[in-house]
Write an enzyme that holds these catalytic residues in place. Structure first.
Site, PDB file in Angstrom:
ATOM      1  N   HIS A  17      69.680  97.394  72.796  1.00  0.00           N
ATOM      2  CA  HIS A  17      69.890  96.566  71.623  1.00  0.00           C
ATOM      3  C   HIS A  17      69.587  97.324  70.335  1.00  0.00           C
ATOM      4  O   HIS A  17      70.321  97.219  69.350  1.00  0.00           O
ATOM      5  CB  HIS A  17      68.999  95.327  71.747  1.00  0.00           C
ATOM      6  CG  HIS A  17      69.069  94.400  70.575  1.00  0.00           C
ATOM      7  ND1 HIS A  17      70.211  93.713  70.251  1.00  0.00           N
ATOM      8  CD2 HIS A  17      68.138  94.064  69.656  1.00  0.00           C
ATOM      9  CE1 HIS A  17      69.978  92.984  69.174  1.00  0.00           C
ATOM     10  NE2 HIS A  17      68.732  93.193  68.794  1.00  0.00           N
ATOM     11  N   LYS A  67      78.461  91.258  57.407  1.00  0.00           N
ATOM     12  CA  LYS A  67      78.253  91.768  58.759  1.00  0.00           C
ATOM     13  C   LYS A  67      78.181  90.603  59.736  1.00  0.00           C
ATOM     14  O   LYS A  67      77.761  89.506  59.363  1.00  0.00           O
ATOM     15  CB  LYS A  67      76.947  92.551  58.816  1.00  0.00           C
ATOM     16  CG  LYS A  67      76.766  93.334  60.111  1.00  0.00           C
ATOM     17  CD  LYS A  67      75.567  94.255  60.002  1.00  0.00           C
ATOM     18  CE  LYS A  67      74.795  94.332  61.271  1.00  0.00           C
ATOM     19  NZ  LYS A  67      73.519  94.996  61.089  1.00  0.00           N
ATOM     20  N   HIS A  83      73.789  86.577  68.792  1.00  0.00           N
ATOM     21  CA  HIS A  83      72.516  86.080  69.314  1.00  0.00           C
ATOM     22  C   HIS A  83      72.827  85.311  70.591  1.00  0.00           C
ATOM     23  O   HIS A  83      72.525  84.124  70.714  1.00  0.00           O
ATOM     24  CB  HIS A  83      71.794  85.222  68.282  1.00  0.00           C
ATOM     25  CG  HIS A  83      70.336  85.541  68.169  1.00  0.00           C
ATOM     26  ND1 HIS A  83      69.373  84.625  67.842  1.00  0.00           N
ATOM     27  CD2 HIS A  83      69.669  86.705  68.349  1.00  0.00           C
ATOM     28  CE1 HIS A  83      68.190  85.207  67.821  1.00  0.00           C
ATOM     29  NE2 HIS A  83      68.349  86.467  68.128  1.00  0.00           N
ATOM     30  N   HIS A 124      72.167  85.781  74.160  1.00  0.00           N
ATOM     31  CA  HIS A 124      71.227  85.395  75.210  1.00  0.00           C
ATOM     32  C   HIS A 124      70.200  84.364  74.733  1.00  0.00           C
ATOM     33  O   HIS A 124      69.983  83.348  75.394  1.00  0.00           O
ATOM     34  CB  HIS A 124      70.555  86.626  75.810  1.00  0.00           C
ATOM     35  CG  HIS A 124      69.674  86.296  76.962  1.00  0.00           C
ATOM     36  ND1 HIS A 124      70.173  85.786  78.148  1.00  0.00           N
ATOM     37  CD2 HIS A 124      68.328  86.327  77.090  1.00  0.00           C
ATOM     38  CE1 HIS A 124      69.159  85.552  78.960  1.00  0.00           C
ATOM     39  NE2 HIS A 124      68.036  85.862  78.348  1.00  0.00           N
ATOM     40  N   GLU A 152      58.759  89.439  67.374  1.00  0.00           N
ATOM     41  CA  GLU A 152      59.999  89.160  66.658  1.00  0.00           C
ATOM     42  C   GLU A 152      59.899  87.857  65.870  1.00  0.00           C
ATOM     43  O   GLU A 152      60.885  87.148  65.685  1.00  0.00           O
ATOM     44  CB  GLU A 152      61.174  89.148  67.644  1.00  0.00           C
ATOM     45  CG  GLU A 152      61.337  90.515  68.288  1.00  0.00           C
ATOM     46  CD  GLU A 152      62.621  90.688  69.080  1.00  0.00           C
ATOM     47  OE1 GLU A 152      63.315  89.696  69.332  1.00  0.00           O
ATOM     48  OE2 GLU A 152      62.905  91.842  69.448  1.00  0.00           O
TER      49      GLU A 152
END
Ligand SMILES: Nc1ncnc2c1ncn2[C@@H]1O[C@H](COP(=O)(O)OP(=O)(O)O)[C@@H](O)[C@H]1O
Ligand SMILES: [Mg+2]
Lengths: 761, 76, 223, 76
Positions: free
Chosen positions: A55, A99, A103, A105, A326
């Site tokens: 990722h 851009k 998201h 999963h 996160e």
């Protein structure tokens, strides 16, 4: 257990570390040891493992994505791939950054929060560039519309996209909603954000200037999104008083707080206006690990971080967890010492917590201290920019030849029934039930939004300069031929932007694929990238950025390759924009472009015949270019009153949407084979209506675009002479009933919005 | 039956935070933390079947990924 | 004519409200929730948005902001105040308007172009319309369902306090199709739909919303 | 302290209705009615001042126009 420090790591080179559980391969772990000349500390291992994940490091995709960088330089490109988002010159001193990001999963695990934080993440990317975010879009894919799990996932995703974007005050101006069995167990949630700034306001993510302060601001740091790496929590840390803590308590779900993000946006914009930062980076995947290492890596010096200074929501977090958390709605800025007070004052005004957590040093190391001990001491480039790169094996899918040889049917047994079936299928049906959950009006600059072909936003109220955006990602075409499929998606987004009257300028993308460890998936990926790059070269457009999402699969089965392509265009004067939908009777309906019998991967083949096979429609970028130039000219000269591109579902779909928009029918005649006329998905076609057919014909002839007269607007039915008649009331019933019947009852909404996150006014 | 649905302690609670902030501004500085959840009052015909009610609470009223439930049966 | 537009943390349509004031010919003045300073404005608009994230209840926390105390005091003396969407919620929460706004009956946020019937064309904010006129302006909310106890609703109807009603569909399940109400003196008006999003042909469903802002300019001159 | 906020009985509750509808679909026909409210958990420094807490609950946590509150003080 005691704290794992740099000093301890040097003394205990042979301690076992759970690198494999963290997703690192043995040779990657060895490389970390070689870089450091010792084993990594637990905190270092945490940083490398997240930053070297697929990722964050793009380790499987990097070799292919280089093709975008190799495109000829574009005058419009102010900042290219590599920054948080590319920046494009749209004229008059304005710059636009946009851009799209996935998201996927997280949205499967917790649909509302997954989608909400997806929007939050991409908005921070845009903000980081120095821009005010001005609009969002969303491209969604779910399993079969009538599958029980789709009823679990879709309402939450839609509520999450809406809940977060609405609360930020960002109009949603368009997107996609498509269904296919291949997404059962792996929905796609791709969100796009676009922002606007002046050229001189562009900010970059780099830490410069020895002695400058590193400021962390926004939400406090909690244990969000680190459930997967809890192996480290159990490993290293003393259990706190309750003796309860352990892996189970670390949530893998991130919870969004759009209100905090709204404050963060306003605070950042005030900070930018007062010129209080020298570099800035948002915190997304990999949290502080990513922000600090990327800032330091892009800068000239090193960085020292005092991790004790990080404001925590959960005091039991270990240093490794703090580095990997996160938690949403956080940013990291590099601020000159003299400006720190002013910076903190702006944050206070907006109730945004802000803390100095370190400074830029003149060394070339990123060092992190915790409780007075050194727990990280690494060369930042090796974390952020010099991760592993793989050239994975590739092979075309074994079934591809057979699939391509399996040509679809080419003749309809019942045009009327097929028409209704296509437009009432979940893919073809009216999306109002979804888009009504999104605010399209906020900020007062939305010129066009869904269901238009492109979203159009005014960026200057005096000059009426504006931008147009479209997102397209047909995965059936890409499954049949990923090289052509990616180009077809590019062509469709390009066309959609041009249909509004805008001049296409730049491209972004979100590449959703299965596991890169499967040679067949890797081949699909490489082909799609090659196709997109070749397409952009031919159209003269730069790729400004994008996102790669791999490992999208349920068990062993990968999703269909889904390259979602976004195109940005410019309007010198948005008052000249061409809307969709027929409003007036007595106008001439013209089809621009050429129709061939092309049914491979078409909606008609899928809906009516359950068929996927053959070849996708032939690409013709020369024709797309001519058509786009024509559309821009027709808009500028005000020659057409409506335009709608012909894509999924063919002409039948385009006519349905045009007629139902304002309830104006038409009487039409179709030349040639009626199945092809109505359901073929040949490229480079647009339906326009005009009061001056002669002028449109002349302009089209000059542009080399074929024109077919279809008929005249008016009446309350779509009538195809000699073939069928569809009263608008019947058509409307078929087109609008589908999604509300599946998802519209309040019962379906139960449980989609978790406590603590009620999206309201 | 009463069911309270609360966010798991490790999940952030923006609503509770907002209430706490408001309390601070209104001068109620004695409140240290606020968590906000949902409160359901269910009326049941006849004798409640505890296992069934528990299942309802845990699968429909709450999202087990981020929320915990507390059941208060009438006999409580 | 100075028309204040309050910005709370989480206000979203403050720029739109200011634009509407400008297009109507007034001078928009921005007001900050945390300051006790109404800057000598002649009227106040509370814009839409999600003040304080609308956590707790929509408008509940903003209604307790410092500047709202001044707004309440001045409104009781006749200062014209318009609450749009979140602003309406704030006005109800602060007690300037009756009733409350609750979760939409269908439980979704809903944004659509909505037809309204102007029931009162003699308030400070609706005198540019005629009673019985139908206008189309956007509605967008998740907690827009107007409720009050039945007796209270009867009283409001009896006193003619309903300013605008939903027609051709009720977007949120509001009692008796009520889209907006006013204070006894007709100077304070709150409504869920967004007139400030219907002030330009280019960006709205039309310009039917402009009348709210031209009305108040006339009301201020008359006062 | 725990505060439960519930809609007054005369105010309709679409959220509770939706839960009831969902229960019916899932075959839990024994549930006759569902009302949904809010549940707050407040932690207070030192000794809680009951009057103050009651005021917080009644003026901030609930909107008295449409909601009732139930206070559960730690001693309950
Ligand atoms: N998830 C979504 N979010 C926002 N807009 C959407 C979404 N899905 C569809 N739309 C909008 O609905 C309209 C019709 O969608 P679609 O048929 O996929 O468009 P097109 O054929 O032009 O690609 C478009 O304006 C699109 O932007
Ligand atoms: Mg299109």
């Amino acid at each position: 257990m005691s704290l794992d420090t740099v000093e301890l790591a040097a003394r205990t080179p042979d301690d076992e570390q759970p690198y494999a559980e963290l997703g690192l391969r043995a040779e990657e772990y060895q490389r970390i040891k070689d870089i450091l000349g010792r084993r990594p500390t637990t905190a270092e291992l945490a940083m490398y493992s997240v930053m070297w994940s697929e990722h964050c490091s793009y380790k499987s995709s990097k070799v292919h994505l280089r093709r975008f960088g190799d495109l000829p330089p574009s005058d419009a490109l102010l900042v290219g791939i590599g920054e948080n988002a590319g920046v494009v010159d749209v004229g008059d001193g304005y710059a636009v950054t946009f851009k799209v990001e996935s998201h996927n999963h997280p949205s499967y695990v917790e649909p509302y929060q997954g989608a909400a934080t997806g929007v939050g993440g991409i908005v921070r990317d845009i903000l980081t560039m120095g821009a005010r975010p001005v609009a969002v879009m969303d491209s969604l894919r779910f399993g079969r519309a009538d599958a029980p799990d789709t009823a679990r996932v879709l309402p939450g995703v839609v509520a999450g996209v809406g809940g977060y974007g609405n609360c930020l005050g960002l109009p949603n101006i368009g997107g996609e909603l498509l269904f296919d069995d291949c997404y059962a167990g792996n929905p796609l949630v791709n969100a796009l954000c676009v922002g606007v700034m002046r050229h001189e306001d562009v900010r970059l993510a780099k830490a410069e200037g020895t002695g400058n302060k590193v400021v962390l601001f926004g939400a406090r740091t909690g244990g969000d999104g680190i459930g997967g790496v809890s192996v480290l929590a159990s490993e290293t840390f003393d259990d706190s008083a309750d003796g309860q803590r352990g892996p189970a308590k670390r949530p893998s779900v991130q919870v969004g707080d759009p209100f905090t993000e709204k404050l963060l946006i306003e605070a950042c914009l005030e900070i930018f206006a007062a010129d209080l930062v020298t570099g800035i980076q948002d915190l997304g995947g990999a949290g502080l690990s990513c922000a600090t290492s990327e800032l330091a890596s892009a800068g000239t010096g090193g960085m020292h971080i005092d991790l004790d200074a990080v404001p925590l929501r959960d005091s039991t977090l270990t240093p490794a967890e703090i580095l990997m958390s996160e938690s949403q709605e956080r940013m990291c800025a590099i601020v000159e010492p003299d400006e720190v007070d002013a910076f903190l004052a702006v944050c206070r005004k907006w109730d945004v917590p802000a803390t100095v957590i370190g400074e830029v040093t003149d060394g070339d190391r990123l060092v992190v201290d915790w409780h007075g001990q050194r727990i990280v001491d690494v060369p930042p480039r090796t974390v952020a920019h010099e991760g592993p790169v793989y050239e994975r094996p590739m092979a075309p899918p074994a079934d591809l030849d057979a699939l391509q040889a399996d040509a679809p049917p080419s003749s309809s047994a019942d045009l009327r029934a097929d028409w209704l079936a296509v437009v009432s299928s979940p893919d073809g049906a009216d999306k109002t039930w979804v888009t009504e959950q999104y605010d399209r009006y906020v900020r007062g600059n939305t010129v066009l939004a869904q269901p238009e072909d492109a979203g159009v936003v005014r960026i200057d109220e005096q000059s009426n300069r504006g931008i147009a955006l479209a997102l397209d990602g047909n995965a059936r075409f890409a499954r049949l031929d990923p090289y052509t499929g990616a180009q077809l998606n590019l062509a469709e987004a390009y066309r959609n932007v041009a249909v509004s009257g805008a001049r296409p300028l730049a491209v972004t993308n979100c590449l959703n694929f299965g596991s890169p460890e499967e040679p067949e998936v890797m081949w699909q990926f490489a082909e799609a990238v090659r196709g997109l790059a070749d397409g952009c070269r031919e159209l003269g457009l730069p790729v400004t950025g994008g996102n790669v999402s791999l490992y999208n699969q349920t068990g062993e089965t990968a999703i269909n390759p889904t390259p979602v392509i976004g195109v940005l265009g410019v309007h010198e004067d948005v008052t000249r924009r061409v809307p969709g939908g027929w409003r007036a009777d007595g106008e001439t309906v013209l089809l621009l472009g050429e129709t061939r019998p092309e049914f491979g991967g078409s909606a008609w083949a899928a809906v009516v015949h359950g068929h996927l096979g053959g070849r996708p429609p032939a690409l013709d970028l020369t024709a797309e270019r001519a058509l786009a130039e024509l559309m821009v000219r027709l808009a500028a000269e005000g020659l057409v009153s409506s335009a709608h591109d012909v894509a999924d579902g063919g002409l039948a779909q385009a006519l349905t949407e045009s007629a139902l928009r304002y309830g104006t029918g038409a009487r039409l005649g179709l030349a040639g084979d009626p199945t092809a006329a109505l359901f073929s998905e040949s490229v480079a076609r647009v339906v326009v209506t005009t009061a001056d057919a002669g002028a449109v014909r002349a302009a089209a002839e000059a542009a080399g675009v074929p024109v077919t007269e279809l008929g005249t607007t008016g009446g309350d039915a779509l009538v195809v002479d000699g073939a069928l008649e569809l009263p608008l009331a019947e058509l409307r019933e078929a087109w609008t009933a589908t999604l509300p019947a599946l998802f519209g009852s309040p019962e379906v909404a139960v449980g989609t919005v978790p406590a603590g996150t009620v999206p309201t006014s | 039956m009463v069911v309270d649905v609360v966010l798991k302690p490790e999940i952030s609670d923006p609503q509770g935070q907002a209430v706490l902030g408001a309390l601070g501004r209104l001068g109620h500085s004695g409140v240290r933390s606020v968590r906000q959840g949902k409160h359901f009052v269910l009326e049941v015909d006849g004798d409640p079947d505890e296992a069934e009610l528990r299942q309802i609470a845990e699968t429909l009223l709450a999202n087990p990924v981020i929320e915990d439930v507390e059941l208060h049966l009438p006999t409580d | 004519m100075r028309i204040g537009v309050i910005t709370f943390p989480g206000s979203l349509d403050d720029g739109d409200a200011a634009r509407a004031v400008r297009l109507a010919g007034g001078e928009p003045v921005s007001l900050w929730h945390a300051e006790h300073d109404l800057k000598d404005v002649d009227a106040v608009v509370l814009p839409g948005g999600f003040s304080y994230g609308d956590y707790l209840r929509a408008g509940a926390i903003a209604a307790r902001a410092p500047l709202m105390r001044d707004v309440v005091a001045r409104a009781r003396q006749g200062l014209p105040v318009l609450g749009i969407c979140n602003g309406f919620q704030v006005l109800c929460e602060s007690g300037l308007l009756p009733g409350a706004l609750t979760r939409n009956s269908h439980l979704h946020f809903r944004n659509r172009d909505q037809q309204l019937l102007v029931a009162r064309a003699d308030t400070a904010w609706t005198s540019s319309y005629t009673a019985g006129q139908r206008i189309t302006i956007p509605v967008k909310n998740g907690e827009g369902r107007y409720v009050a106890a039945p007796a209270e609703l009867d009283r409001l109807e009896g006193e003619g306090r309903v300013v605008v009603r939903y027609v051709n569909g009720n977007p949120n399940g509001s009692s008796r199709d009520i889209a907006g109400v006013c204070s006894e003196d007709g100077r304070v008006v709150g409504l869920m739909p967004h007139p400030e999003h219907a002030v330009e042909e280019l960006t709205g469903p039309g310009t039917d919303g402009l009348g709210f802002f031209t009305s108040v300019l006339a009301a201020v001159v008359a006062a």
